[in-house]
Design a protein around this motif. Structure first.
Motif, short mmCIF file in Angstrom:
data_model
loop_
_atom_site.label_atom_id
_atom_site.label_comp_id
_atom_site.label_asym_id
_atom_site.label_seq_id
_atom_site.Cartn_x
_atom_site.Cartn_y
_atom_site.Cartn_z
N GLN A 144 -25.89 -23.06 -28.74
CA GLN A 144 -24.77 -22.29 -29.29
C GLN A 144 -23.86 -21.77 -28.19
O GLN A 144 -22.62 -21.84 -28.31
CB GLN A 144 -25.31 -21.13 -30.12
N MET A 148 -19.90 -22.75 -27.65
CA MET A 148 -18.83 -21.75 -27.62
C MET A 148 -17.99 -21.87 -26.36
O MET A 148 -16.77 -21.73 -26.39
CB MET A 148 -19.43 -20.35 -27.72
N TYR A 152 -13.99 -22.83 -26.21
CA TYR A 152 -13.00 -21.99 -25.54
C TYR A 152 -12.17 -22.82 -24.57
O TYR A 152 -10.93 -22.73 -24.55
CB TYR A 152 -13.70 -20.85 -24.79
N SER A 255 -15.60 -13.55 -25.03
CA SER A 255 -15.60 -14.29 -26.29
C SER A 255 -17.00 -14.78 -26.64
O SER A 255 -17.46 -14.64 -27.78
CB SER A 255 -14.64 -15.47 -26.20
N VAL A 256 -17.72 -15.34 -25.67
CA VAL A 256 -19.06 -15.88 -25.92
C VAL A 256 -20.03 -14.77 -26.29
O VAL A 256 -20.80 -14.90 -27.25
CB VAL A 256 -19.56 -16.66 -24.68
N ALA A 258 -19.35 -11.88 -27.61
CA ALA A 258 -18.99 -11.32 -28.91
C ALA A 258 -19.45 -12.23 -30.05
O ALA A 258 -19.97 -11.76 -31.06
CB ALA A 258 -17.48 -11.10 -28.98
N LYS A 259 -19.29 -13.54 -29.89
CA LYS A 259 -19.61 -14.47 -30.96
C LYS A 259 -21.11 -14.76 -31.06
O LYS A 259 -21.64 -14.94 -32.17
CB LYS A 259 -18.84 -15.77 -30.77
N VAL A 260 -21.80 -14.81 -29.93
CA VAL A 260 -23.21 -15.19 -29.94
C VAL A 260 -24.12 -13.98 -30.12
O VAL A 260 -25.06 -14.01 -30.90
CB VAL A 260 -23.58 -15.96 -28.66
N GLU A 262 -22.84 -10.66 -30.50
CA GLU A 262 -22.11 -9.54 -31.10
C GLU A 262 -22.11 -8.34 -30.16
O GLU A 262 -22.26 -7.18 -30.58
CB GLU A 262 -22.70 -9.16 -32.47
N GLN A 264 -19.96 -6.43 -26.92
CA GLN A 264 -18.63 -6.32 -26.32
C GLN A 264 -18.76 -6.05 -24.82
O GLN A 264 -19.36 -5.06 -24.42
CB GLN A 264 -17.83 -5.20 -26.98
#
Length: 596
Positions: A144, A148, A152, A255-256, A258-260, A262, A264
């Motif tokens: 994953q 991601m 990007y 970004s990674v 946050a998406k993988v 969650e 920040q």
């Protein structure tokens, strides 16, 4: 062979007929009813076999752990009181209607839920080890993360371009893995330590933005975050200053995460110069979750009657530092001796300390064999600079700068881990302004701190030749929680500068042409300014999964001796194969006996 994955069944599937395939995770016989936990990559479903179908029931009685089976059945609600809220499929079960044994299994070498299996055993039977849910979750997360990152970079105009695996041996810091050529006997390819030169050539080719998830190979001593072959996210850009590239890479990591996960990450990442990192933390990859810092105290110890301190304090190539450990006075003598032995790994010849029992009492409130050698005013200054309080302990490092940095930098991390002083969370950092070169006292020559294609901060080659020791590079490292995630730099894009760097590194014109002639030639034909970075994917996944080593996030890793226990590699090859390659095997054992 399946209609659903085992881990995907929910109450929405009640009354549906399904086909499941997988491994028998556990079999339980409850007096006339057989329960089987069937496992696949996505999870576990409970299968119930009733004796109403005698032939199938008799077959179910013979099932054992790790049998591979196919089950056709009907999904139903579990009886009240038997639900399992700990499982995603815990509200339902499958009434088995048909059972097929696809393959029987011998008793596995270890149980999947056994946490005490040695790593050697796990690596020898890696295909069994990889069936464990935690290993499958790590590899799933790895996939994953890489997906991601690819998404990007694709969205930002980068091209995924492959570079050669069989290439030319070039000096890049570690030993090359060599591959003999059959068609050019006596000559060798090398496996790439990184695609460094090829990605620079791609910039010279006008590709503008390149990336690659690539395997790299280095024949070096191993540890928790090193392997002889590893995966790297390789990136290079043209016409982009390092500041722009760093901002883009920050955004990619945010970004990674946050998406993988969650999570920040800060915006922007903090920055620190190499000099500040070494002075404060003794490391160019400091873990900012640890508040402990090295404090310089050499200036107050130059005239003490304790040569262990006064000698390094007067030496410009040495340093004397103090490291305050909050509430460290509770450490026993045995624990302190253990830390003394630990820093000896890094060349430290001892570990002086002071326990602060009662700060207000001055000298009388301090406990240490070295207090008698240090004047009152010096002791007061040390306590003030370190912000020491009652109950604290102060460790000291006094030696050559390199030894102190490595020893106290490592001690800082170990003590913090042992005393639970490491904060939770994510602390990224950019380390910048690295020295261009470092001097190798043994070889009596300059070496590149990163690699010989890193651009210096000065555009004047003569400045570099005149002042190699004070020259800074345009390099940058991304650090996360004390681990270097990636390193990069602006690259040299002019031939005269590249030639000057080679000259400083002791690479004469003949060797430069032999090793890097293709690069020097390419620099003549319109090379654009370019910069790049490479991220260690194994390290990133190790951190994001909370694993202890990169071996835990690689499907088939090597041991610390660079061996594969699964396949018994490396291994001997036949004389016929060696003959084809024009290689004659030396009788190493016979030679050793003769030498002795």
């Amino acid at each position: 062979m399946r209609s659903h994955y085992c881990g995907h069944l929910t109450q929405e599937n009640i009354d549906q007929e399904v086909i499941l395939s997988g491994w028998v995770h556990r079999r339980r016989d409850h007096g006339g009813v057989i329960f089987v936990d069937l496992r696949d990559r996505e999870g576990i479903s409970q299968i119930v076999f009733d004796p109403d179908i005698p032939e199938m029931f008799m077959l179910a009685e013979k099932l054992r752990n790790e049998f591979v089976i196919q089950v056709k059945g009907k999904v139903r609600q579990r009886p009240e009181g038997t639900e399992n809220p700990e499982m995603p499929t815990g509200q339902v079960e499958v009434l088995g209607l048909e059972l097929t044994v696809l393959n029987a299994s011998e008793t596995p070498p270890f149980q999947l839920d056994d946490d005490d299996v040695s790593e050697e055993h796990r690596l020898r039977y890696r295909y069994i080890d990889l069936r464990r849910p935690e290993m499958q979750n790590r590899l799933r997360l790895r996939s994953q993360i890489i997906r991601m990152l690819r998404n990007y970079l694709d969205d930002n105009g980068f091209l995924d371009i492959e570079t050669p695996i069989l290439t030319k041996a070039t000096p890049e810091g570690a030993r090359d893995y060599l591959v003999p050529s059959r068609t050019h006997q006596g000559e060798f390819f090398a496996l790439p330590q990184s695609p460094q030169l090829f990605k620079q050539l791609l910039m010279m080719s006008g590709m503008d933005r390149y990336y690659q998830v690539v395997r790299c190979f280095r024949d070096e001593d191993l540890r928790a975050d090193r392997q002889p072959e590893f995966t790297q996210l390789d990136i290079e850009t043209s016409f982009m200053e390092e500041e722009q590239l760093m901002m883009m890479m920050e955004d990619m990591m945010r970004s990674v995460f946050a998406k993988v996960l969650e999570q920040q990450l800060p915006n922007p990442f903090p920055r620190m110069t190499y000099a500040e990192a070494m002075n404060r933390y003794g490391s160019d990859k400091p873990d900012l979750r640890i508040d402990l810092e090295l404090v310089e105290v050499a200036d107050v110890l130059t005239d003490v009657d304790f040569k262990v301190f006064s000698g390094p304090a007067k030496d410009p190539n040495s340093r004397v530092t103090a490291l305050r450990i909050p509430n460290g006075s509770s450490l026993t003598r045995k624990q302190i001796d253990g830390y003394t032995k630990y820093v000896s790994i890094y060349g430290a010849r001892g570990l002086a300390y002071i326990k602060v029992n009662d700060k207000a009492a001055g000298r009388e409130g301090l406990q240490s064999p070295i207090v008698k050698f240090i004047p009152d005013d010096a002791l007061a200054t040390i306590l003030e600079r370190t912000s020491a309080e009652d109950g604290d302990l102060i460790f000291f490092g006094a030696d050559k700068t390199k030894v102190v940095n490595e020893a106290l930098g490592a001690l800082r991390v170990k003590v913090a881990q042992d005393l639970d002083l490491v904060k939770h969370g994510w602390q990224p950092l950019w380390v910048v302004d690295f020295p261009m070169f470092e001097y190798d006292e043994g070889a009596k020559r300059w070496t590149a701190l990163h690699h010989p294609f890193t651009a210096p901060s000065s555009d004047n080659p003569q400045d570099l030749l005149d002042n190699p020791g004070s020259s800074l590079s345009r390099a940058y490292d991304m650090v996360l929680n004390g681990t270097e995630l990636g390193g990069g730099s602006a690259r040299i894009h002019k031939q005269d500068m590249q030639t000057s760097v080679f000259k400083l590194l002791g690479i004469d014109d003949e060797e430069a042409q032999d090793k890097f002639g293709f690069l020097l030639d390419a620099l003549k034909y319109g090379c654009p300014p370019h910069a790049g970075i490479a991220f260690g994917m194994d390290r990133l996944v190790m951190l994001m999964t909370g694993s202890s080593s990169i071996r835990e996030v690689m499907a088939f890793p090597k041991t610390q001796s660079a061996a594969c226990l699964l396949t018994s590699a490396p291994s001997s090859v036949s004389q016929a194969q060696l003959k084809e390659l024009g290689i004659k095997k030396r009788e190493v054992l016979a030679e050793k006996l003769a030498d002795s």
